[in-house]
Each structure stands twice: as structure tokens, then as C-alpha cells.
Design an enzyme around this catalytic site. Structure first.
Site, mmCIF file in Angstrom:
data_model
loop_
_atom_site.group_PDB
_atom_site.id
_atom_site.type_symbol
_atom_site.label_atom_id
_atom_site.label_comp_id
_atom_site.label_asym_id
_atom_site.label_seq_id
_atom_site.Cartn_x
_atom_site.Cartn_y
_atom_site.Cartn_z
ATOM 1 N N SER A 8 -20.591 22.663 21.812
ATOM 2 C CA SER A 8 -19.569 23.077 22.775
ATOM 3 C C SER A 8 -18.668 24.131 22.149
ATOM 4 C CB SER A 8 -18.724 21.873 23.196
ATOM 5 O OG SER A 8 -17.539 22.347 23.784
ATOM 6 N N HIS A 33 -23.143 25.098 25.147
ATOM 7 C CA HIS A 33 -22.398 24.350 26.159
ATOM 8 C C HIS A 33 -21.053 25.034 26.403
ATOM 9 C CE1 HIS A 33 -21.384 20.636 28.370
ATOM 10 N NE2 HIS A 33 -20.183 20.730 27.825
ATOM 11 N N ASP A 35 -17.569 25.019 28.340
ATOM 12 C CA ASP A 35 -16.639 24.144 29.058
ATOM 13 C C ASP A 35 -15.644 24.967 29.860
ATOM 14 O OD1 ASP A 35 -17.343 21.413 28.374
ATOM 15 O OD2 ASP A 35 -16.875 21.981 26.305
ATOM 16 N N MET A 37 -12.642 25.061 32.365
ATOM 17 C CA MET A 37 -11.551 24.184 32.834
ATOM 18 C C MET A 37 -10.532 25.012 33.604
ATOM 19 S SD MET A 37 -10.884 21.838 29.485
ATOM 20 C CE MET A 37 -12.237 21.272 28.432
ATOM 21 N N HIS A 66 -20.568 23.692 32.039
ATOM 22 C CA HIS A 66 -19.961 22.436 32.492
ATOM 23 C C HIS A 66 -18.674 22.787 33.229
ATOM 24 C CE1 HIS A 66 -17.851 18.466 30.990
ATOM 25 N NE2 HIS A 66 -17.966 18.522 32.305
ATOM 26 N N MET A 68 -15.488 21.962 34.876
ATOM 27 C CA MET A 68 -14.426 20.966 35.081
ATOM 28 C C MET A 68 -13.391 21.622 35.987
ATOM 29 S SD MET A 68 -14.318 19.477 31.243
ATOM 30 C CE MET A 68 -15.290 20.846 30.634
ATOM 31 N N MET A 142 -19.960 11.756 30.763
ATOM 32 C CA MET A 142 -18.830 11.995 29.864
ATOM 33 C C MET A 142 -18.588 10.731 29.045
ATOM 34 S SD MET A 142 -17.958 15.075 30.337
ATOM 35 C CE MET A 142 -16.655 15.024 29.120
ATOM 36 N N ASP A 180 -21.572 13.852 26.525
ATOM 37 C CA ASP A 180 -20.557 14.821 26.092
ATOM 38 C C ASP A 180 -19.258 14.119 25.709
ATOM 39 O OD1 ASP A 180 -18.900 17.015 25.808
ATOM 40 O OD2 ASP A 180 -19.107 17.722 27.871
HETATM 41 C C1 DX5 Z 1 -14.439 17.770 26.874
HETATM 42 C C2 DX5 Z 1 -15.577 18.755 26.885
HETATM 43 C C3 DX5 Z 1 -16.488 18.592 25.753
HETATM 44 C C4 DX5 Z 1 -15.838 18.753 24.407
HETATM 45 C C5 DX5 Z 1 -16.567 17.914 23.416
HETATM 46 O O1 DX5 Z 1 -13.755 17.785 28.056
HETATM 47 O O2 DX5 Z 1 -16.334 18.644 28.076
HETATM 48 O O3 DX5 Z 1 -17.638 19.412 25.872
HETATM 49 O O4 DX5 Z 1 -15.797 20.070 23.976
HETATM 50 O O5 DX5 Z 1 -15.911 18.018 22.204
HETATM 51 P P1 DX5 Z 1 -16.128 16.931 21.058
HETATM 52 O O6 DX5 Z 1 -17.568 16.957 20.689
HETATM 53 O O7 DX5 Z 1 -15.220 17.433 19.971
HETATM 54 O O8 DX5 Z 1 -15.698 15.610 21.615
HETATM 55 ZN ZN ZN Z 2 -18.382 19.640 28.187
#
Ligand code: DX5
Ligand code: ZN
Length: 223
Positions: A8, A33, A35, A37, A66, A68, A142, A180
């Protein structure tokens, strides 16, 4: 199914994102990956399709996006144009809009030639995905509350993985189970053993002094 590691980039140095992504490919990552947000579905704001478009120029690896975000349908076209390979949307963001929203979103992702996935938060029962399995390429479970990296893995996720793997087997389809949040070199074996095959890891990869070895270990290789 093949085990894959999806580092990620949430844990990357955002001021050097291009080099960070090239480094992940060089170190043996299978997917990147991303993320996304929006400051509403989750509190932080990270980046959108423009960043994914820039990342696309720096790697040949598949980009696993991903989302969010609220109202994910509004962004599907943008991420398709940016070069995303897989787009996953949160069940929790979709179901409150209207009943048909989830199916429509999955069809929309497919229609753009991308793989589609549904994401389930730790507090949501995994059974909610059952009706959608015929439409899905992957399910993302998750294992932390989404929003931040570096949090502790929620152990109840293991049972959700096992149940989901058995529901998938019943369909006779090959559907990836991605997990994740909070995955480390020590707990990854239980995650893989439970039936997951795509491992997302942010802090474990970026904090590792030997990312080549860490990525192999996260894939389940004995090294
Ligand atoms: C959290 C993200 C993850 C995050 C995971 O909301 O969706 O992808 O980056 O990070 P680690 O592996 O540090 O928990
Ligand atoms: Zn993620």
C-alpha cells in the site's frame, strides 16, 4: 490460487511517489495498492485519479485501487482513464444509497474493462457479499478500521476469511480474497492459511530494511 503481495502506497513518501512505486516493482511486488480516501467516508484525504495516472507511467504492475469514498460511481470513469486495473468499492458506502447501487457500480467497473471488488469493514458481516459473488473478481476484507496505516490486525478477520472462502467454493468461481490492514511477517501465515491470497501491506513493507525478503515472506515463501 496464486498468492500476491500488494504493497500500500499509503505508507510511501508522497513527495517521491514515482521512485517509491519503481522501488516496489524492483523489490518484487505483484500489485500496487492505491488507497483513495475522500475525507468523508474516512477522515483523511489522500489522492484521486490524477495520482493513479502518474503512477501508471512509472510501473507495469497492475494497479489495485481501493476506493474509501462516498458515491464511488462518480469516479469509476476517471480511474478507468487513469489506467487502474482493479477497482474495489465499500459495501458500506454503496448500500445506503439504494439497493441497486452495488450491482450498478460493479457492472460499471466491468464495463470499463477493469476487475471489480467489494470491500467489507471489520464491523460488517462477510455474509453481505454472498449475493454479489457471481459478479465479483475479488473481495477485500478490512482487518483494521479503514483510514490509517500502522494499526493492529483484528483477529476476528480470520474467521471471516474462512467463511468467505467456503462461500466462494460453493460458487465454483475463482474469486480472490484480499486482506488489508495490520498484516506483518508474523501474522501473514494465519491470513494465508485461512484462505486469503492477496496480502495488502503498507507499514510492514515500507518499514522493512530488506523489502525483497519481506515481500517474499508476505507471499508465504519460506525464506
Ligand atoms: C487502511 C488502508 C490500508 C493501509 C494498510 O485504511 O486501506 O491499505 O494502508 O496499512 P498497514 O499495512 O500499515 O496496516
Ligand atoms: Zn487499502
Amino acid at each position: 490460487m496464486r498468492n500476491m503481495v500488494a504493497p500500500s502506497i499509503l505508507s510511501a513518501d508522497f513527495s517521491r511517489m514515482g521512485e517509491e512505486v519503481e522501488m516496489l516493482e524492483y523489490c518484487g511486488a505483484d500489485l500496487i495498492h492505491c488507497d483513495v480516501m475522500d475525507g468523508s467516508f474516512v477522515n483523511p484525504i489522500t489522492f484521486g485519479s490524477q495520482m493513479v495516472k502518474e503512477i501508471r507511467k512509472r510501473t507495469k504492475l497492475p494497479l489495485d485501487v481501493h476506493l474509501m469514498i462516498e458515491h464511488p460511481q462518480t469516479q469509476i470513469e476517471n480511474f478507468a482513464r487513469a489506467g487502474a486495473n482493479t477497482v474495489t468499492v465499500h459495501y458500506e458506502a454503496c448500500y445506503r444509497i439504494r439497493k441497486q447501487y452495488i450491482k450498478d457500480t460493479l457492472y460499471m467497473i466491468r464495463a470499463k474493462g477493469m476487475r471489480c471488488g467489494l470491500v467489507v469493514n471489520p464491523s460488517t458481516p462477510v455474509e453481505v457479499v454472498k449475493p454479489y459473488l457471481p459478479l465479483l473478481d475479488q473481495v477485500l476484507l478490512m482487518s483494521v478500521v479503514p483510514g490509517y496505516g500502522g494499526k493492529l490486525f483484528i483477529p476476528e478477520t480470520l474467521d471471516k476469511i474462512r467463511r468467505l472462502r467456503s462461500y466462494i467454493l460453493e460458487t465454483g468461481k475463482e474469486i480472490d480474497i484480499e486482506v488489508d490492514g495490520g498484516i506483518t511477517e508474523s501474522n501473514v501465515h494465519s491470513v494465508l492459511e485461512a484462505g486469503a491470497n492477496i496480502i495488502v501491506a503498507g507499514s510492514t513493507v515500507f518499514n522493512s530494511p530488506d523489502k525483497v525478503v519481506t515481500i517474499k515472506r508476505l507471499r508465504g515463501e519460506n525464506i
